[in-house]
Design a protein around this motif. Structure first.
Motif, PDB file in Angstrom:
ATOM      1  N   ARG A 196      44.797  43.990  31.999  1.00  0.00           N
ATOM      2  CA  ARG A 196      43.556  44.203  32.561  1.00  0.00           C
ATOM      3  C   ARG A 196      43.310  43.176  33.815  1.00  0.00           C
ATOM      4  O   ARG A 196      43.887  41.973  33.537  1.00  0.00           O
ATOM      5  CB  ARG A 196      42.354  43.960  31.548  1.00  0.00           C
ATOM      6  CG  ARG A 196      42.493  44.941  30.450  1.00  0.00           C
ATOM      7  CD  ARG A 196      41.598  46.265  30.804  1.00  0.00           C
ATOM      8  NE  ARG A 196      41.433  47.066  29.721  1.00  0.00           N
ATOM      9  CZ  ARG A 196      42.036  48.197  29.443  1.00  0.00           C
ATOM     10  NH1 ARG A 196      43.136  48.496  30.114  1.00  0.00           N
ATOM     11  NH2 ARG A 196      41.812  48.895  28.460  1.00  0.00           N
ATOM     12  N   THR A 197      42.791  43.144  34.729  1.00  0.00           N
ATOM     13  CA  THR A 197      42.591  42.476  35.842  1.00  0.00           C
ATOM     14  C   THR A 197      41.970  41.127  35.421  1.00  0.00           C
ATOM     15  O   THR A 197      40.814  41.304  34.776  1.00  0.00           O
ATOM     16  CB  THR A 197      41.847  43.014  37.062  1.00  0.00           C
ATOM     17  OG1 THR A 197      42.536  44.280  37.665  1.00  0.00           O
ATOM     18  CG2 THR A 197      41.686  42.174  38.125  1.00  0.00           C
ATOM     19  N   HIS A 228      39.506  42.405  29.597  1.00  0.00           N
ATOM     20  CA  HIS A 228      39.659  41.639  30.756  1.00  0.00           C
ATOM     21  C   HIS A 228      39.718  40.195  30.433  1.00  0.00           C
ATOM     22  O   HIS A 228      38.960  39.608  29.800  1.00  0.00           O
ATOM     23  CB  HIS A 228      38.880  41.675  31.810  1.00  0.00           C
ATOM     24  CG  HIS A 228      38.759  42.932  32.280  1.00  0.00           C
ATOM     25  ND1 HIS A 228      39.487  43.393  33.695  1.00  0.00           N
ATOM     26  CD2 HIS A 228      38.256  44.287  31.953  1.00  0.00           C
ATOM     27  CE1 HIS A 228      39.465  44.688  33.933  1.00  0.00           C
ATOM     28  NE2 HIS A 228      38.682  45.272  33.028  1.00  0.00           N
ATOM     29  N   SER A 279      41.109  33.043  39.289  1.00  0.00           N
ATOM     30  CA  SER A 279      41.320  34.440  39.468  1.00  0.00           C
ATOM     31  C   SER A 279      41.197  34.972  41.000  1.00  0.00           C
ATOM     32  O   SER A 279      40.389  34.205  41.739  1.00  0.00           O
ATOM     33  CB  SER A 279      40.419  35.226  38.643  1.00  0.00           C
ATOM     34  OG  SER A 279      39.859  34.890  37.403  1.00  0.00           O
ATOM     35  N   GLU A 290      40.584  48.629  45.490  1.00  0.00           N
ATOM     36  CA  GLU A 290      41.561  48.019  44.618  1.00  0.00           C
ATOM     37  C   GLU A 290      40.933  47.679  43.098  1.00  0.00           C
ATOM     38  O   GLU A 290      41.580  47.652  42.420  1.00  0.00           O
ATOM     39  CB  GLU A 290      42.013  46.514  45.365  1.00  0.00           C
ATOM     40  CG  GLU A 290      42.797  46.021  44.411  1.00  0.00           C
ATOM     41  CD  GLU A 290      43.525  44.598  44.960  1.00  0.00           C
ATOM     42  OE1 GLU A 290      43.554  44.497  46.283  1.00  0.00           O
ATOM     43  OE2 GLU A 290      43.922  43.825  44.290  1.00  0.00           O
ATOM     44  N   HIS A 291      39.502  47.347  43.141  1.00  0.00           N
ATOM     45  CA  HIS A 291      38.744  46.726  42.107  1.00  0.00           C
ATOM     46  C   HIS A 291      37.830  47.777  41.616  1.00  0.00           C
ATOM     47  O   HIS A 291      37.157  47.460  40.376  1.00  0.00           O
ATOM     48  CB  HIS A 291      37.939  45.400  42.131  1.00  0.00           C
ATOM     49  CG  HIS A 291      39.124  44.655  42.835  1.00  0.00           C
ATOM     50  ND1 HIS A 291      40.153  43.887  41.990  1.00  0.00           N
ATOM     51  CD2 HIS A 291      38.991  43.769  44.128  1.00  0.00           C
ATOM     52  CE1 HIS A 291      40.748  42.907  42.620  1.00  0.00           C
ATOM     53  NE2 HIS A 291      40.209  42.848  43.888  1.00  0.00           N
ATOM     54  N   THR A 325      37.779  48.032  37.773  1.00  0.00           N
ATOM     55  CA  THR A 325      37.298  47.030  36.878  1.00  0.00           C
ATOM     56  C   THR A 325      35.794  46.700  37.208  1.00  0.00           C
ATOM     57  O   THR A 325      35.293  46.366  36.309  1.00  0.00           O
ATOM     58  CB  THR A 325      38.070  45.432  37.475  1.00  0.00           C
ATOM     59  OG1 THR A 325      39.292  45.759  37.319  1.00  0.00           O
ATOM     60  CG2 THR A 325      37.542  44.134  36.992  1.00  0.00           C
TER      61      THR A 325
END
Ligand code: NDP
Length: 301
Positions: free
Chosen positions: A12-13, A36, A69, A153-154, A157
């Motif tokens: 998980r990111t 996450h 992060s 990209e996210h 998430t």
């Protein structure tokens, strides 16, 4: 069966969340629940401690949290607090997602500010209250706008706490959609207050009246769809069921009833006055939608 040994946190990111107020805490809990790795920071450290006990890493300062992060989510009180919190943070290579409520201009300025510091930027407008976050059936969602690459990209998430609605590369668009919906809601709440005021001194129980109000507002809400079609076509006169002249006459009854019931008409009069002006310009046979033009006139007259 090595799959059972894989810690979901490995896949998980990881993300950082600045601001653990009511909304930030709900967001952090949703990401933690989905596995996450989450680093949190809050100006008042005590407010981040419960999340520490639930598995988040609590950073001592905002700059340290940002360094932890690549994906950094910010959910603070207002735009000024975002600038303040991030003042000493290095944003180079970061994807900054701002879930702080602001205006479209603030979203655009914050995007330019973040990009000048080497970050990709997404602005967000949260269409939910904290208990709806992380509850898939709640109907919660978040408008996003800004960097298409960062959103792509996210996307997975960002979809963890609430559904996502990407509304374009213009970083002001999330706030614009958010505030447009909130503004419509404000008109609805004003109407609800006025309706309760009208019955307040009578022998009508608010709890009996409320279901009538809810179903009536629900039945009328699709009028927004008709209005959209009229704005698209520019035709406000075809198939009109409640024309402007009739509605202006009806408004006189609403105002007279407020007077009879001893209720201030202050929440009704601006809308009634606007429609009356539009009638004065000769649109009596049309629907009311064209009055949008009056709101757009620079001189407001
Ligand atoms: P809270 O008042 O619960 O939390 C505000 C947060 O902002 C706290 O973390 C507070 O830190 C922090 N903060 C305030 N000023 C500063 C500052 N100058 N520097 C650093 N941090 C600061 O608000 P919410 O969590 O409810 O709201 C956060 C955002 O989410 C707002 O923009 C709000 O409009 C939006 N939102 C909220 C909804 C809701 O129903 N709650 C619904 C939709 C959007 P500290 O603890 O130190 O005071």
């Amino acid at each position: 069966m090595t799959d059972n040994l894989v810690d979901p946190r490995d896949s998980r990111t990881p993300l950082t969340l600045l601001g653990t107020g009511a909304m930030g805490t709900a967001l952090a809990r949703a990401w933690l629940a989905a596995g996450h790795p989450v680093t949190v920071w809050n100006r008042t450290p005590a407010r981040a401690e419960p999340l520490g006990a639930e598995g988040a890493t609590v950073a001592p300062d905002a700059a340290g949290a940002v360094a932890a992060s690549r994906l950094v989510v910010v959910c603070l009180l207002d735009d000024a607090s975002v600038g303040e919190a991030l003042e000493h943070a290095d944003l180079t290579g970061r994807d900054l997602v701002n879930l702080t409520t602001g205006t479209p201009a603030q979203g655009r300025a914050r995007a330019a500010w973040a990009e000048a510091r080497g970050a990709r930027f997404l602005d967000g407008g949260v269409m939910a209250v904290p208990p709806m976050i992380g509850a898939p059936e709640s109907g919660a969602y978040v408008f996003y706008s800004g960097s298409p690459g960062a959103f792509e990209e996210h996307a997975d998430t960002l979809a963890v706490p609430a559904d996502t609605r990407y509304v374009g590369a213009d970083p002001g668009f999330a706030a614009l959609h958010d505030v447009a919906l909130l503004s419509a809601m404000s008109g609805m709440f004003a109407g609800v207050l006025h309706a309760f005021a009208l019955i307040r001194r009578e022998d009508i129980a608010p709890k009996d009246f409320a279901p009538l109000l809810v179903s009536w507002l629900g039945a009328m809400a699709p009028a927004a769809q008709t209005a959209a079609e009229q704005l698209e076509s520019g035709d406000f006169a075809t198939g009109v069921v409640s024309n402007l002249a009739m509605q202006v006459a009806g408004n006189a009854t609403l105002l007279a009833t407020a007077e009879e019931q001893g209720v201030s008409a202050e929440l009704l009069t601006p809308y009634a006055a606007l429609l009356e002006r539009w009638l004065g310009e000769g649109h009596g046979d049309e629907d009311t939608t064209g009055a949008v033009d009056l709101l757009l006139r620079a001189d407001r007259s």
